[in-house]
Scaffold this motif. Structure first.
Motif, PDB file in Angstrom:
ATOM      1  N   PRO A   2       0.829  -1.216   0.000  1.00 51.94           N
ATOM      2  CA  PRO A   2       0.000   0.000   0.000  1.00 51.94           C
ATOM      3  C   PRO A   2       0.860   1.262   0.000  1.00 51.94           C
ATOM      4  O   PRO A   2       2.000   1.256   0.464  1.00 51.94           O
ATOM      5  CB  PRO A   2      -0.796  -0.116   1.294  1.00 51.94           C
ATOM      6  CG  PRO A   2      -0.033  -1.040   2.158  1.00 51.94           C
ATOM      7  CD  PRO A   2       0.712  -1.963   1.235  1.00 51.94           C
ATOM      8  N   ASP A   3       0.279   2.333  -0.506  1.00 50.92           N
ATOM      9  CA  ASP A   3       0.980   3.614  -0.530  1.00 50.92           C
ATOM     10  C   ASP A   3       0.927   4.214   0.871  1.00 50.92           C
ATOM     11  O   ASP A   3      -0.144   4.492   1.405  1.00 50.92           O
ATOM     12  CB  ASP A   3       0.308   4.550  -1.538  1.00 50.92           C
ATOM     13  CG  ASP A   3       1.006   5.886  -1.632  1.00 50.92           C
ATOM     14  OD1 ASP A   3       2.218   5.938  -1.343  1.00 50.92           O
ATOM     15  OD2 ASP A   3       0.330   6.874  -1.981  1.00 50.92           O
ATOM     16  N   VAL A  11       7.051   3.866   8.951  1.00 51.35           N
ATOM     17  CA  VAL A  11       6.297   2.611   9.049  1.00 51.35           C
ATOM     18  C   VAL A  11       7.203   1.423   8.765  1.00 51.35           C
ATOM     19  O   VAL A  11       7.203   0.437   9.504  1.00 51.35           O
ATOM     20  CB  VAL A  11       5.082   2.629   8.083  1.00 51.35           C
ATOM     21  CG1 VAL A  11       4.426   1.263   8.019  1.00 51.35           C
ATOM     22  CG2 VAL A  11       4.081   3.683   8.516  1.00 51.35           C
ATOM     23  N   LEU A  12       7.983   1.490   7.708  1.00 51.09           N
ATOM     24  CA  LEU A  12       8.883   0.384   7.377  1.00 51.09           C
ATOM     25  C   LEU A  12       9.965   0.203   8.442  1.00 51.09           C
ATOM     26  O   LEU A  12      10.347  -0.927   8.768  1.00 51.09           O
ATOM     27  CB  LEU A  12       9.500   0.593   5.997  1.00 51.09           C
ATOM     28  CG  LEU A  12       8.503   0.514   4.825  1.00 51.09           C
ATOM     29  CD1 LEU A  12       9.224   0.767   3.504  1.00 51.09           C
ATOM     30  CD2 LEU A  12       7.768  -0.805   4.807  1.00 51.09           C
ATOM     31  N   LEU A  19      10.371  -6.762  13.783  1.00 51.72           N
ATOM     32  CA  LEU A  19      10.805  -8.094  13.351  1.00 51.72           C
ATOM     33  C   LEU A  19      12.133  -8.481  14.006  1.00 51.72           C
ATOM     34  O   LEU A  19      12.308  -9.631  14.430  1.00 51.72           O
ATOM     35  CB  LEU A  19      10.922  -8.145  11.830  1.00 51.72           C
ATOM     36  CG  LEU A  19       9.596  -8.140  11.073  1.00 51.72           C
ATOM     37  CD1 LEU A  19       9.854  -8.030   9.572  1.00 51.72           C
ATOM     38  CD2 LEU A  19       8.790  -9.375  11.388  1.00 51.72           C
ATOM     39  N   LEU A  20      13.064  -7.535  14.101  1.00 48.82           N
ATOM     40  CA  LEU A  20      14.343  -7.817  14.753  1.00 48.82           C
ATOM     41  C   LEU A  20      14.152  -8.156  16.224  1.00 48.82           C
ATOM     42  O   LEU A  20      14.773  -9.091  16.746  1.00 48.82           O
ATOM     43  CB  LEU A  20      15.287  -6.626  14.609  1.00 48.82           C
ATOM     44  CG  LEU A  20      15.893  -6.421  13.233  1.00 48.82           C
ATOM     45  CD1 LEU A  20      16.698  -5.118  13.199  1.00 48.82           C
ATOM     46  CD2 LEU A  20      16.783  -7.597  12.868  1.00 48.82           C
ATOM     47  N   LEU A  21      13.305  -7.406  16.910  1.00 48.19           N
ATOM     48  CA  LEU A  21      13.049  -7.676  18.324  1.00 48.19           C
ATOM     49  C   LEU A  21      12.388  -9.033  18.522  1.00 48.19           C
ATOM     50  O   LEU A  21      12.749  -9.779  19.446  1.00 48.19           O
ATOM     51  CB  LEU A  21      12.187  -6.569  18.931  1.00 48.19           C
ATOM     52  CG  LEU A  21      12.875  -5.222  19.112  1.00 48.19           C
ATOM     53  CD1 LEU A  21      11.866  -4.168  19.567  1.00 48.19           C
ATOM     54  CD2 LEU A  21      14.013  -5.326  20.099  1.00 48.19           C
TER      55      LEU A  21
END
Length: 53
Positions: A2-3, A11-12, A19-21
């Motif tokens: 999504p834009d 956001v990214l 994800l790393l945590l």
């Protein structure tokens, strides 16, 4: 994808950090589980050697 407009970077970055945590928590949990299993096995072996139930 999504834009996300002007918040794409934020956001990214938040997704990446999350994800790393989570990966870190999984690794820590696996390591602690392995240590606990090894300790339990050692205790069981010592108990069997001493003839106790």
């Amino acid at each position: 994808m999504p834009d996300l407009g002007k918040y794409t970077t934020e956001v990214l970055s938040a997704y990446g950090i999350s994800l790393l945590l989570m990966a870190g928590l999984v690794l820590i949990s696996l390591r602690r589980g392995r240590k606990a299993r090894a300790a339990l096995k050692q205790i069981e072996q010592e108990t069997a050697r001493n003839g106790k139930d």
